[in-house]
Enzyme design. Structure first.
Site, PDB file in Angstrom:
ATOM      1  N   TYR A   1      47.022  32.157  50.058  1.00 25.73           N
ATOM      2  CA  TYR A   1      47.526  32.016  48.686  1.00 25.73           C
ATOM      3  C   TYR A   1      47.069  33.209  47.840  1.00 25.73           C
ATOM      4  O   TYR A   1      47.888  33.890  47.207  1.00 25.73           O
ATOM      5  CB  TYR A   1      47.013  30.687  48.101  1.00 25.73           C
ATOM      6  CG  TYR A   1      47.189  30.579  46.608  1.00 25.73           C
ATOM      7  CD1 TYR A   1      48.456  30.616  46.041  1.00 25.73           C
ATOM      8  CD2 TYR A   1      46.076  30.441  45.763  1.00 25.73           C
ATOM      9  CE1 TYR A   1      48.610  30.527  44.662  1.00 25.73           C
ATOM     10  CE2 TYR A   1      46.224  30.346  44.396  1.00 25.73           C
ATOM     11  CZ  TYR A   1      47.498  30.392  43.845  1.00 25.73           C
ATOM     12  OH  TYR A   1      47.646  30.302  42.490  1.00 25.73           O
TER      13      TYR A   1
ATOM     14  N   THR B   1      45.939  34.762  39.957  1.00 22.81           N
ATOM     15  CA  THR B   1      44.891  33.775  40.226  1.00 22.81           C
ATOM     16  C   THR B   1      43.539  34.425  40.506  1.00 22.81           C
ATOM     17  O   THR B   1      43.469  35.529  41.066  1.00 22.81           O
ATOM     18  CB  THR B   1      45.297  32.911  41.440  1.00 22.81           C
ATOM     19  OG1 THR B   1      44.161  32.145  41.854  1.00 22.81           O
ATOM     20  CG2 THR B   1      45.746  33.751  42.620  1.00 22.81           C
TER      21      THR B   1
END
Ligand code: UDP
Length: 326
Positions: free
Chosen positions: A141, A117
């Site tokens: 995250y 990501t």
């Protein structure tokens, strides 16, 4: 036919990847816990229910299907939640991936396409983020994913594990035939929330802050069509099959759009209005995430041809009208 194990194959991106793999002549085997995925989304190959934290179950599935490569999508991906429950992210994402890597190696499978990501880059104002940018995640995250990238580097040295790492920017849209699409419970992503607000399926959209240092004050993101994104993954499997070795690629278009711009395009495409109010900033949100996206285009031959906001919202709207899963 070559088998690819797709972790998270019952989820939003994983289910689209299975469709693309099947179309390209692979057999996609879905491995999914169904904690956030949908069995109805498994339409393109065999299904094996299981959790990445269950090593014995992983070993069983590797022995049964003998995949040549793994596409690893299974993960929790809500930035806001990760700030409140970091342990959940470190356990499911990072410890789960360690289990998966060890199961792969035990089975002699040494090629992974990994779903990382842009959140691993963090908040770097006014910088175009390319693959050489520093990785300074500001939420759990992003940190849980950066740690997996680091594990892949280490196992490359120790065991010859090869990986194509894709750092995604924001993914939107749906399969053009609306066989699969985006359906999260709870939904936290901007495009489906806007569509729900437009057709009155839930209350107003809350814009998370309009006091950022951007032209209209709302956060800027780089949106990629999910079918373009999964096309890159199929190219990634080919890259590894061709012996080109480990490589990191950003997947974005290089164009950024603010939350308000996304709302405006959604209003145009659907002919509706987006009921909304403005709330406080969401913890963990970066001001601007836009991809330096040349490498995937020049080296992989990737063309994100469907990734206009109009097209993504049109396809998401078609899927939205089906009512989704469940
Ligand atoms: N966003 C928002 N309201 C919402 C959900 C998202 O304003 O109800 C904003 C969010 O702050 C971010 C952008 O929309 O700037 C995209 O958020 P999303 O959760 O879709 O993806 P993320 O960027 O977190 O991966």
């Amino acid at each position: 036919m070559t088998t690819v194990l797709v972790t998270g194959g019952a989820g939003y991106i994983g289910s689209h990847a299975c469709k693309a793999l099947k179309a390209a002549g692979f057999t996609p085997v879905t491995f999914d816990s169904l904690v956030t995925g949908w069995e109805e989304a498994v339409k393109f190959g065999p299904f094996e229910k299981g959790d990445l934290l269950d090593r014995a179950r992983l070993d069983e599935v590797f022995a049964k299907h003998k995949p040549a490569a793994v596409m690893h999508f299974a993960a929790l991906s809500q930035v806001g939640e990760s700030m409140q429950l970091p342990g959940k992210y470190w356990r499911n994402n990072t410890a789960g991936s360690l289990n998966l890597i060890e199961a792969m190696l035990a089975a002699g499978c040494k090629q992974m396409v990994f779903s990382s990501t842009c959140a691993t880059y963090g908040d770097q104002d006014n910088v175009v983020l390319d693959e050489n940018s520093l990785q300074m995640p500001i939420n759990s995250y992003g940190k849980s994913k950066r740690a997996i990238e680091e594990m892949l580097e280490d196992f490359a040295v120790s065991d010859g594990l090869e990986s194509v790492i894709f750092r995604y920017f924001n993914v939107a849209g749906a399969d053009e035939e609306a066989e699969v699409g985006e359906h999260h419970v709870p939904e936290t992503h901007l495009v489906p929330l806007i569509l729900d607000a437009i057709d009155g399926k839930r209350g107003k959209l809350t814009v998370f802050g309009d006091d950022y240092g951007t032209p209209d004050g709302t956060c800027i993101r780089d949106y990629v069509h999910v079918m373009d994104l999964v096309d890159a993954h199929v190219l990634g499997v080919g890259w590894l099959k061709d012996g080109k070795g480990s490589r990191v690629f950003n997947l974005g278009t290089g164009d950024g759009f603010s939350v308000r711009e996304v709302m405006d395009v959604a209003a145009q495409v659907t002919g509706g209005e987006v009921p909304h109010d403005v709330g406080p900033r969401r913890a963990g949100d970066c001001t601007k995430l836009v991809s330096g996206s040349e490498r995937a285009k020049t080296e992989l031959g990737w063309t994100p041809e469907r990734s206009t906001l109009e097209r993504m919202i049109k396809d998401a709207w078609r899927w939205h009208k089906t009512g989704g899963y469940g």
